[in-house]
Design a protein around this motif. Structure first.
Motif, short mmCIF file in Angstrom:
data_model
loop_
_atom_site.label_atom_id
_atom_site.label_comp_id
_atom_site.label_asym_id
_atom_site.label_seq_id
_atom_site.Cartn_x
_atom_site.Cartn_y
_atom_site.Cartn_z
N MET A 1 37.57 -7.13 -62.99
CA MET A 1 37.86 -7.63 -61.50
C MET A 1 39.27 -8.08 -61.81
SD MET A 1 36.67 -8.16 -58.62
CE MET A 1 35.08 -8.06 -58.72
N GLU A 2 40.14 -7.95 -60.97
CA GLU A 2 41.57 -8.08 -60.81
C GLU A 2 41.73 -9.33 -59.54
OE1 GLU A 2 43.56 -4.41 -62.14
OE2 GLU A 2 43.70 -4.85 -59.94
N THR A 3 42.44 -10.39 -60.07
CA THR A 3 42.80 -11.43 -58.82
C THR A 3 44.14 -11.14 -58.51
OG1 THR A 3 41.13 -12.88 -59.90
CG2 THR A 3 42.83 -13.92 -58.27
N HIS A 4 44.25 -10.88 -57.28
CA HIS A 4 45.29 -10.57 -56.69
C HIS A 4 46.25 -11.95 -55.75
CE1 HIS A 4 45.63 -6.15 -57.04
NE2 HIS A 4 44.23 -6.46 -57.23
N VAL A 5 47.33 -12.29 -56.14
CA VAL A 5 47.85 -13.47 -55.75
C VAL A 5 49.05 -12.79 -54.79
CG1 VAL A 5 48.98 -15.85 -55.77
CG2 VAL A 5 47.16 -14.94 -57.29
N LEU A 6 49.14 -12.73 -53.57
CA LEU A 6 50.31 -12.08 -52.94
C LEU A 6 50.88 -13.18 -52.16
CD1 LEU A 6 48.11 -9.37 -51.28
CD2 LEU A 6 49.48 -9.09 -53.33
N THR A 7 52.14 -13.23 -52.04
CA THR A 7 53.02 -14.13 -51.43
C THR A 7 54.02 -13.19 -50.29
OG1 THR A 7 54.78 -14.34 -52.88
CG2 THR A 7 53.04 -16.07 -52.87
N PHE A 8 54.27 -13.51 -49.18
CA PHE A 8 54.97 -12.80 -48.40
C PHE A 8 55.44 -13.53 -47.15
CE2 PHE A 8 50.42 -11.97 -47.76
CZ PHE A 8 50.24 -12.10 -46.31
N SER A 9 56.11 -12.67 -46.43
CA SER A 9 56.74 -13.43 -45.07
C SER A 9 55.89 -12.88 -43.89
CB SER A 9 58.31 -13.04 -44.83
OG SER A 9 59.05 -13.64 -45.99
N ILE A 10 55.92 -13.50 -42.78
CA ILE A 10 55.21 -13.38 -41.54
C ILE A 10 56.44 -13.38 -40.52
CG2 ILE A 10 53.03 -13.43 -42.39
CD1 ILE A 10 52.94 -16.09 -40.94
N LYS B 1 53.73 -25.16 -47.08
CA LYS B 1 54.10 -26.60 -46.80
C LYS B 1 55.43 -26.68 -46.02
CE LYS B 1 54.17 -31.21 -48.12
NZ LYS B 1 54.06 -31.96 -49.66
N ASP B 2 56.47 -25.99 -46.71
CA ASP B 2 57.62 -25.99 -46.56
C ASP B 2 58.22 -24.93 -45.53
OD1 ASP B 2 57.86 -28.40 -48.10
OD2 ASP B 2 57.96 -27.19 -50.01
N ASP B 3 57.49 -23.92 -45.44
CA ASP B 3 58.17 -22.91 -44.75
C ASP B 3 57.04 -22.18 -44.08
OD1 ASP B 3 59.56 -20.26 -43.72
OD2 ASP B 3 60.16 -20.01 -45.57
N PRO B 4 57.11 -22.09 -42.66
CA PRO B 4 55.90 -21.63 -41.83
C PRO B 4 55.92 -20.14 -41.91
CG PRO B 4 57.65 -22.61 -40.27
CD PRO B 4 58.04 -23.16 -41.97
N SER B 5 57.01 -19.55 -42.27
CA SER B 5 57.06 -18.04 -42.31
C SER B 5 56.58 -17.53 -43.73
CB SER B 5 58.33 -17.53 -41.92
OG SER B 5 59.51 -17.87 -43.23
N LYS B 6 56.12 -18.40 -44.63
CA LYS B 6 55.52 -17.70 -45.93
C LYS B 6 54.18 -18.10 -46.15
CE LYS B 6 59.46 -16.85 -47.82
NZ LYS B 6 59.99 -15.52 -48.34
N VAL B 7 53.48 -17.01 -46.58
CA VAL B 7 52.13 -17.00 -46.63
C VAL B 7 51.69 -16.60 -48.13
CG1 VAL B 7 50.04 -15.78 -45.95
CG2 VAL B 7 51.68 -16.36 -44.32
N CYS B 8 50.55 -17.25 -48.37
CA CYS B 8 49.86 -16.91 -49.66
C CYS B 8 48.42 -16.14 -49.36
CB CYS B 8 49.69 -18.11 -50.64
SG CYS B 8 48.93 -17.49 -52.28
N ALA B 9 47.88 -15.14 -50.21
CA ALA B 9 46.58 -14.72 -50.00
C ALA B 9 46.01 -14.42 -51.31
CB ALA B 9 46.73 -13.56 -49.08
N VAL B 10 44.94 -14.95 -51.60
CA VAL B 10 44.45 -14.52 -52.95
C VAL B 10 43.01 -13.88 -52.94
CG1 VAL B 10 43.46 -15.49 -55.06
CG2 VAL B 10 45.25 -16.81 -53.98
N MET B 11 43.06 -12.78 -53.47
CA MET B 11 41.84 -11.70 -53.37
C MET B 11 41.36 -11.44 -54.61
SD MET B 11 43.31 -10.00 -50.10
CE MET B 11 45.17 -10.43 -50.65
#
Length: 88
Positions: free
Chosen positions: A1-10, A42-52
């Motif tokens: 099983m892999e845990t993916h930590v993705l950060t990106f802009s929206i 917390k500091d940039d509303p255009s940055k997101v983190c998703a963990v799957m």
């Protein structure tokens, strides 16, 4: 099983992105993906983190198969930084 930590802009407000992300949960589950977390910086509303979590290759295939939906959420694909972790 892999845990993916993705950060990106929206390009849309987080609430709009999250609504589409949450609506994709049945598609994620059908593909074998478990969503563990999604949040906005917390500091940039255009940055997101998703963990799957998923088996090897599943996340990449899901993104390839659902690119249109992902982009429609406001996710800037080319901004994605992906880190993959394995349980020890």
């Amino acid at each position: 099983m892999e845990t993916h930590v993705l950060t990106f802009s929206i390009t849309k407000p987080f609430s709009e992105w999250a609504k589409i992300y949450d609506q994709s949960a049945p598609f994620q589950k059908a593909a074998g993906i478990t969503s563990l977390y999604r949040g906005v910086s917390k500091d940039d509303p255009s940055k997101v983190c998703a963990v799957m979590q998923a088996q090897p290759g599943v996340m990449e295939q899901f993104i390839e198969d659902n690119t249109e939906l992902i982009v429609s959420s406001g996710h800037v694909l080319e901004s994605t930084v992906s880190q993959v972790f394995l349980a020890g």
